[in-house]
Every structure is written in C-alpha cells, then in structure tokens.
Write a protein that holds these residues in place. Structure first.
Motif, PDB file in Angstrom:
ATOM      1  N   GLU A  34       0.833  -1.201   0.000  1.00  0.00           N
ATOM      2  CA  GLU A  34       0.000   0.000   0.000  1.00  0.00           C
ATOM      3  C   GLU A  34       0.867   1.251   0.000  1.00  0.00           C
ATOM      4  O   GLU A  34       0.633   2.178  -0.773  1.00  0.00           O
TER       5      GLU A  34
ATOM      6  N   ALA B 191      -1.777  -0.999  -3.784  1.00  0.00           N
ATOM      7  CA  ALA B 191      -2.903  -1.610  -3.069  1.00  0.00           C
ATOM      8  C   ALA B 191      -3.790  -2.427  -4.002  1.00  0.00           C
ATOM      9  O   ALA B 191      -4.306  -3.471  -3.618  1.00  0.00           O
ATOM     10  N   LYS B 192      -3.948  -1.940  -5.243  1.00  0.00           N
ATOM     11  CA  LYS B 192      -4.861  -2.627  -6.159  1.00  0.00           C
ATOM     12  C   LYS B 192      -4.224  -3.830  -6.850  1.00  0.00           C
ATOM     13  O   LYS B 192      -4.884  -4.529  -7.603  1.00  0.00           O
ATOM     14  N   PHE B 193      -2.941  -4.026  -6.641  1.00  0.00           N
ATOM     15  CA  PHE B 193      -2.258  -5.057  -7.428  1.00  0.00           C
ATOM     16  C   PHE B 193      -1.681  -6.177  -6.573  1.00  0.00           C
ATOM     17  O   PHE B 193      -0.815  -6.906  -7.011  1.00  0.00           O
TER      18      PHE B 193
END
Ligand SMILES: Nc1ncnc2c1ncn2[C@@H]1O[C@H](COP(=O)(O)OP(=O)(O)O)[C@@H](O)[C@H]1O
Ligand SMILES: [Mg+2]
Lengths: 276, 260
Positions: free
Chosen positions: A128, A133-135
């Motif tokens: 993060e 965070a999205k991966f």
C-alpha cells in the motif's frame, strides 16, 4: 531495526577465469567506513567491481584478502547470523514469477519465520505504501517494469533491515520512474534508519541520493570519498564535472582534493557556501 | 475458433474446442476396419484375424475390471515411488558435486539398459510379482525423472538463487520455496513422458512376469488366439493412458495458472 556500521579494510577480490585460468582483479584495495544510518552512493565505471563488492556485502562471495565487516561480523563467514538483517534491491526485480505481488513481499518474512498472519498484514502495508494496493494479487507478468521494481522495494523494506543494498536498481527504468523510485527508496531508508548503499553508474543519481559519494577506480579502490553536504546545491554541477573527470582519468580530480580551493570555497564558511 | 462454452469458461479450458476432425478420422478408421472385417473372406484373410465391432464389444463386456485396476495401481504407484527417489537423488546431486560425479555415470548406465533386460532380470532375480513389476518400472522411469529434474534444477537462474540466498533460507526453504516451484513446469512434462512410457512398459512386464493385470490378460488372449480380446484390452489401455494424461493436464493447468 537501526542501521549497522559497514567497515571495509584492505578488501581485495580476484577471480580466476574459467578458460584462460588467468586472474582478474575486481577489487584492488578498498578501505572505507559507512556509519550506521548513513546513505552512501557508490559510483564507478562499468566493470570496476561494484557488483562484486555488492556480492561480498550480501555475503554471497568471500573476499580474497582483507575484511568486510557489517556490525562487526563478516556476512560471508557468519552467513546465517545476518538472517533478517540485510535486504537488497537488485538490478532486475527478481520476483518469483509464480507468486503474486503480495506473496513475493511475504517471502523474506516466511524465510525469517514470522507468523503467517503478521506476514500478510505487513506485506500488504508495504505494498500500500508503495502505491500497489490494487495489485496485491497480480502476478509479476501482469505488472509494468516500474511496478515490479516497487514490489521488489517492498520486499526489501518489509524486513525493516539494518542494511539496505541496491545495485543499479533503477537504471533500466525511464528517468521519471527511476527518479521517483530512487526518492522513495531513500525516503524509506531514512525512515527505517537503515544503513544504505546504493550502487550506480549515474552521477546525478549518486549526488542527489547520497550523504556520501564513494568514487571507485577500476579495479575498485576508493578514488574520492565525498561528503555531499560539503557541496551546496550551487556547486553540484561543478561536483558532477569533477567526479566525471575523476572517473575518466581514473585518478582524483584536483577539485575533489580536500585541500582544493574550490572545495574549501564551497565548504561551510567558505566564500561560495550557499549560506554565505 | 469456437468461444468457450458457458460452463467451461474458467480459464482452464481456454482455447479448447470440439475435436471434430479427430472424431471424423477415428470414425473413418473404424468404418474401414468394420468393412474389412465383413469382407474378410473376399480379401482372403481368416475372419478371426479381423473381428467386427460386435465381436469386439462382446470381448469388452467380458473384460475383468480388477485387471485394469491392478495395472493402473502398479503404474501410478511405481511412478510416485520413482519420482520420490528421483527428487531425493536430484537434490543430493545438486547439493554435492561429489555425489553428482560418482552418481551420475551410474544413472546413465541404468538408462542404457534395454527394457527387456530389466524385465528378464526381474523375472530371474525376484519371485514376488509386485516386486518384479515395481522394480522394472522404477528402473526405467526413475533415472528419466532424475536426469530431467537435475537438468532443470541447474537451469534455475543465478539471479533468483542469489536473491533467495540473500535472505538466508534454510536448505529446506531454498528447495521448497525456490527450486521445486521453479522446476515444476518441466517436472510435469517429465510426468507425462514417464506416464506413457510406464503404461507401455508395465504391459510387457506383466506379459512376462505376472499373473494379473492387463499385460497378463493380453498373453492369455494370445494363447486363445483371440484377436478380439487383444483389441479390446488395447482399447482399454489407450483409454487409460488418455484418461491419466487428462488428469495430469488438469493438474498442470491448476498449478501453472501463474504463467502468462
Ligand atoms: N564470477 C566471476 N568470474 C570471473 N570474473 C568476474 C566474475 N564476476 C565479476 N568478474 C570480473 O570482475 C570485474 C568486475 O565486475 P563487476 O563487479 O560485475 O563490475 P560492475 O558491477 O562494476 O560493472 C569484471 O572485470 C568482471 O569481468
Ligand atoms: Mg554491476
């Protein structure tokens, strides 16, 4: 974990070539000390023995002569004693292709025996912080080169190691991404209080990152040991030129001599010091 | 290419389509066989040599499931055993140059021995049937597993090994978290090769040295001059091989799902 002191005493490293049997000197005679928490950049031309020094610092290779001490012990001789203390960011990301980003960052924690729940929490926190965070569940092949190197940085920092090493870690990325990642690396290293050594062949990078810049001859020995704070911003172009000429001539440029007129002029209290 | 059907659209089946051409070829072959069988007298072949499908179906109905189960169990058991032995040897050889230098020539020697010699040795040396079959299969498949595995272990990049070692793993962690996952693709390929090899070897071994299993039933069929029985058992063998291969493919698609 706060940083450890790195002491290099008359270090020499020679390789025997497989086919010809002749000896190649990679490190000639290195002497320097990096204080705990200091961030040092090492510059030198290609083939001057920077990666060899890196391997000796990690403990993957033994010195031929002399000593390299980290916190008073030798990384090669006391290999397991350094578990959890050293982390590295390599030239390529070196992620495990079968592990997701999150699992890659967990790796050093698994090896250090951290309990599983804590592993996942800490790894997720670092991803993060590095903007991923999205991966977390993405496999390395699903990420761009810059993102993969971010994962590699997270993997190094997740241990909060005493020693952080980077060997031309950003050189293969575009300049914008490289600068961004380098700044992130340095900011995080300061926050952790780790002793960090950044190996690079780019002078800009060395000057903008280091508290210290060690300029290496070929084969490796210290040609110049520059305290960057002695050179205020206005003098950086001059400093860069002096390092460049040092590297080109493979001998110390007079402008870098401690006693040089220019150096003292730029030094605190000197005529050209930023505060003057 | 046809789109994935709704039920199969989970990535595993990606790129699969209905094997129309394959089915057409098989049907044509079967039709030609049947035609030849019905006209055997005209072609001048004894009818018993080319049984029709009605006769073959009759044979199939009479097959004993226990023999199929025994053969499959022998193959799977021996492959698992060969694989475990090969893992142990490959790890030992990878870790010690001396073990490799002394051991590897012996492995090459084992690989040069013809299958039929192994079978004869097994029959001459051992009385116990399962031991005979197991011995032959492990002697044939073990070295193949080992050689493939050692080669792919050596192929794991120095970059990844150095990265791993920089974190100070134990030997078990090094192999468990780096080497084995890294060689998994080639291990699965080895399994497929060894599977088809083992199915072919086990039948010969059973034919010579066993009183159960498909191979033994084939020798019984031969004694009875029953081409229909031989045909039926062969069909079963091929079907078993395809089935086990399909299982391996499913495993492969699952464990290698990280691959682009
Ligand atoms: N394993 C090795 N065997 C033989 N020579 C080596 C080996 N590693 C490095 N060298 C030699 O040591 C010298 C320094 O290499 P290296 O440390 O990779 O330089 P740099 O990272 O500064 O570009 C080179 O001349 C190289 O050929
Ligand atoms: Mg290098």
């Amino acid at each position: 974990m706060s940083g450890l002191r790195i002491e290099v005493k008359a270090l020499r490293k020679a390789f025997r070539q497989t086919v010809s049997g002749s000896e190649v000197l990679a490190i000639d005679r290195l002497d320097f000390v990096i204080e705990p928490g200091e961030i040092a950049a090492v510059v030198g031309t290609t083939g001057c023995g920077k990666s060899t020094l890196f391997d000796v610092m990690i403990g993957l290779d033994a010195p031929t002569d002399g000593q390299l001490l980290i916190g008073g012990s030798e990384p090669y001789a006391d290999f397991d004693g350094f578990r959890g203390k050293i982390a590295t960011v390599f030239q390529q990301d070196r992620l495990l292709p079968w592990r997701s980003a999150l699992d890659n960052v967990c790796l050093p924690l698994e090896l250090a025996g951290v309990p599983e729940a804590a592993q996942r929490r800490r790894a997720a926190e670092w991803l993060e912080r590095l903007g991923l965070a999205k991966f977390m569940q993405a496999y390395p092949h699903e990420l761009s080169g810059g993102m993969r190197q971010r994962v590699a940085i997270a993997r190094a920092f997740v241990l909060q190691p005493a020693i952080l090493l980077a060997d031309e870690s950003f050189g293969h990325l575009d300049e914008v991404t490289a600068a961004e990642l380098r700044d992130t690396f340095v900011a995080l290293a300061r926050e952790c209080g780790s002793t960090a050594v950044l190996i690079t062949h780019q002078l800009e990078e060395a000057i903008s990152v280091g508290d210290r810049v060690l300029v290496f001859a070929k084969p490796a020995s210290v040609l110049a040991d520059i305290r960057v704070s002695d050179w205020p911003r206005a003098g950086h172009a001059e400093l860069r030129a002096a390092i460049q000429s040092t590297l080109q001539g493979n001998c110390l440029d007079p402008r870098l001599e401690p006693a040089s007129v220019l150096a003292s002029a730029f030094a605190p209290g000197g005529a050209l010091h930023a505060g003057a | 290419m046809l789109p994935d059907s709704a039920g199969a659209g989970n990535g595993v089946q990606r790129g699969r389509r209905f094997p129309r051409e394959a089915i057409v070829s098989l049907l044509v072959l079967a039709a030609l066989w049947e035609l030849a069988s019905r006209n055997a007298a005209i072609i001048g072949i004894p009818p018993i040599a080319l049984p029709g499908f009605a006769r073959i179906a009759q044979s199939l109905a009479g097959l004993t499931v226990i023999d199929v189960a025994v053969t499959v169990a022998r193959v799977v058991g021996a492959l698992v055993l060969s694989f475990l032995l090969a893992v142990a040897c490959a790890v030992a050889m990878y870790r010690s140059v001396a073990v490799e230098r002394y051991g590897y020539p012996l492995v090459r020697l084992l690989m040069a021995v013809p299958v039929i010699s192994w079978i004869l040795f097994a029959v001459l040396w051992f009385r116990q049937v399962e031991f005979r079959i197991g011995f032959v299969l492990v002697a044939v498949c073990g070295p193949l597993f080992l050689v493939d595995m050692l080669a792919s272990m050596k192929g794991v990049s120095k970059e990844l090994r150095d990265m791993m070692r920089s974190f100070r793993p134990t030997a078990a962690q090094f192999f468990g978290k780096l080497m084995l996952p890294a060689i998994l693709p080639s291990v699965l390929t080895s399994w497929k090769i060894n599977l088809s090899l083992a199915i072919r070897v086990v039948t010969i071994a059973e034919l010579v040295g066993a009183v159960t299993g498909i191979g033994h039933q084939l020798s019984v069929a031969q004694e009875l001059f029953s081409v229909a029985d031989v045909f039926a058992w062969t069909l079963i063998l091929v079907a078993v091989l395809f089935l086990l291969e399909a299982v391996l493919n499913r495993i492969e698609a699952h464990v290698l799902r990280w691959r682009p």
